[in-house]
Write a protein that holds these residues in place. Sequence first.
Motif, mmCIF file in Angstrom:
data_model
loop_
_atom_site.group_PDB
_atom_site.id
_atom_site.type_symbol
_atom_site.label_atom_id
_atom_site.label_comp_id
_atom_site.label_asym_id
_atom_site.label_seq_id
_atom_site.Cartn_x
_atom_site.Cartn_y
_atom_site.Cartn_z
ATOM 1 N N THR A 19 44.892 6.707 31.350
ATOM 2 C CA THR A 19 44.176 6.829 30.212
ATOM 3 C C THR A 19 42.708 5.742 30.062
ATOM 4 O O THR A 19 41.981 6.006 29.663
ATOM 5 N N ALA A 20 43.199 4.710 30.625
ATOM 6 C CA ALA A 20 42.599 3.455 30.372
ATOM 7 C C ALA A 20 41.583 3.508 31.625
ATOM 8 O O ALA A 20 40.004 3.292 31.290
ATOM 9 N N LEU A 21 41.666 3.814 32.809
ATOM 10 C CA LEU A 21 40.912 3.598 33.938
ATOM 11 C C LEU A 21 40.269 5.082 34.329
ATOM 12 O O LEU A 21 39.365 5.150 34.877
ATOM 13 N N GLU A 22 41.027 6.210 33.934
ATOM 14 C CA GLU A 22 40.570 7.483 34.440
ATOM 15 C C GLU A 22 40.303 7.756 35.911
ATOM 16 O O GLU A 22 39.620 8.502 36.194
ATOM 17 N N ALA A 23 41.031 7.064 36.776
ATOM 18 C CA ALA A 23 40.958 7.016 38.163
ATOM 19 C C ALA A 23 42.513 7.374 38.414
ATOM 20 O O ALA A 23 43.006 6.282 38.667
ATOM 21 N N PRO A 24 43.056 8.246 39.042
ATOM 22 C CA PRO A 24 44.199 8.594 39.151
ATOM 23 C C PRO A 24 44.915 7.750 40.460
ATOM 24 O O PRO A 24 46.130 7.073 40.159
ATOM 25 N N ILE A 25 44.031 7.478 41.511
ATOM 26 C CA ILE A 25 44.617 6.743 42.692
ATOM 27 C C ILE A 25 44.607 5.242 42.338
ATOM 28 O O ILE A 25 45.612 4.568 42.460
ATOM 29 N N LEU A 26 43.535 4.805 41.649
ATOM 30 C CA LEU A 26 43.643 3.453 41.174
ATOM 31 C C LEU A 26 44.548 3.257 40.122
ATOM 32 O O LEU A 26 45.301 2.057 40.116
ATOM 33 N N SER A 27 44.776 4.122 38.949
ATOM 34 C CA SER A 27 45.646 4.017 38.192
ATOM 35 C C SER A 27 47.110 3.748 38.623
ATOM 36 O O SER A 27 48.274 3.129 38.309
ATOM 37 N N ARG A 28 47.556 4.557 39.902
ATOM 38 C CA ARG A 28 48.641 4.576 40.717
ATOM 39 C C ARG A 28 49.070 3.335 40.946
ATOM 40 O O ARG A 28 50.103 2.678 41.151
ATOM 41 N N GLY A 29 47.866 2.506 41.916
ATOM 42 C CA GLY A 29 48.207 1.311 42.372
ATOM 43 C C GLY A 29 48.449 0.463 41.278
ATOM 44 O O GLY A 29 49.185 -0.536 41.563
ATOM 45 N N VAL A 30 47.463 0.253 40.327
ATOM 46 C CA VAL A 30 47.806 -0.759 39.298
ATOM 47 C C VAL A 30 49.194 -0.598 38.517
ATOM 48 O O VAL A 30 49.816 -1.382 38.390
ATOM 49 N N SER A 31 49.698 0.726 38.393
ATOM 50 C CA SER A 31 50.965 0.922 37.682
ATOM 51 C C SER A 31 52.091 0.356 38.488
ATOM 52 O O SER A 31 53.013 -0.001 38.305
ATOM 53 N N PHE A 32 52.015 0.591 39.897
ATOM 54 C CA PHE A 32 52.889 0.460 41.004
ATOM 55 C C PHE A 32 53.253 -1.054 40.946
ATOM 56 O O PHE A 32 54.175 -1.791 40.999
ATOM 57 N N LEU A 33 51.968 -1.829 41.131
ATOM 58 C CA LEU A 33 52.120 -3.354 41.237
ATOM 59 C C LEU A 33 52.460 -4.093 40.071
ATOM 60 O O LEU A 33 53.326 -5.006 40.097
ATOM 61 N N THR A 34 52.126 -3.317 38.747
ATOM 62 C CA THR A 34 52.312 -3.920 37.487
ATOM 63 C C THR A 34 53.958 -3.779 37.465
ATOM 64 O O THR A 34 54.737 -4.505 36.838
ATOM 65 N N ALA A 35 54.371 -2.518 37.614
ATOM 66 C CA ALA A 35 55.894 -2.269 37.732
ATOM 67 C C ALA A 35 56.813 -3.106 38.616
ATOM 68 O O ALA A 35 57.813 -3.532 38.053
ATOM 69 N N TYR A 36 56.389 -3.239 39.595
ATOM 70 C CA TYR A 36 56.894 -4.414 40.588
ATOM 71 C C TYR A 36 57.020 -5.465 39.979
ATOM 72 O O TYR A 36 58.148 -6.368 39.989
#
Length: 114
Positions: A19-36
């Motif tokens: 919802t903050a970035l509104e770009a699914p692929i970029l959001s996926r990368g950021v969420s994965f790295l943050t979760a890791y």
Amino acid sequence: MTLGITIVADLVLFPMILTALEAPILSRGVSFLTAYAVSQMLRATTGLGKSPGAILQVPGLWPLLAITGLINFGLFGILNARAPEIQPILHLLLAWAASLLFIAFGVYRIKRFR
């Protein structure tokens, strides 16, 4: 345990970042790295789970994890491109399910051939 924390953190963080970035692929990368990062911080503070250095000691596990990450991102990207009408969280769940099946089969084969 670390993998479970990473998956749960990724599933919780992805909708907020999307919802903050509104770009699914970029959001996926950021969420994965943050979760890791979150899972590694919890592992370091609690002492539970294997460190990344211990994973390097098991022959064949590091390449398996790298390919699993590529499968996860690739499947998410393909699902997002081919079926944009479906919610991205479902793409994320399917990508994690496929990744878990792949890693379970890979770990089974590593243990079998030792």
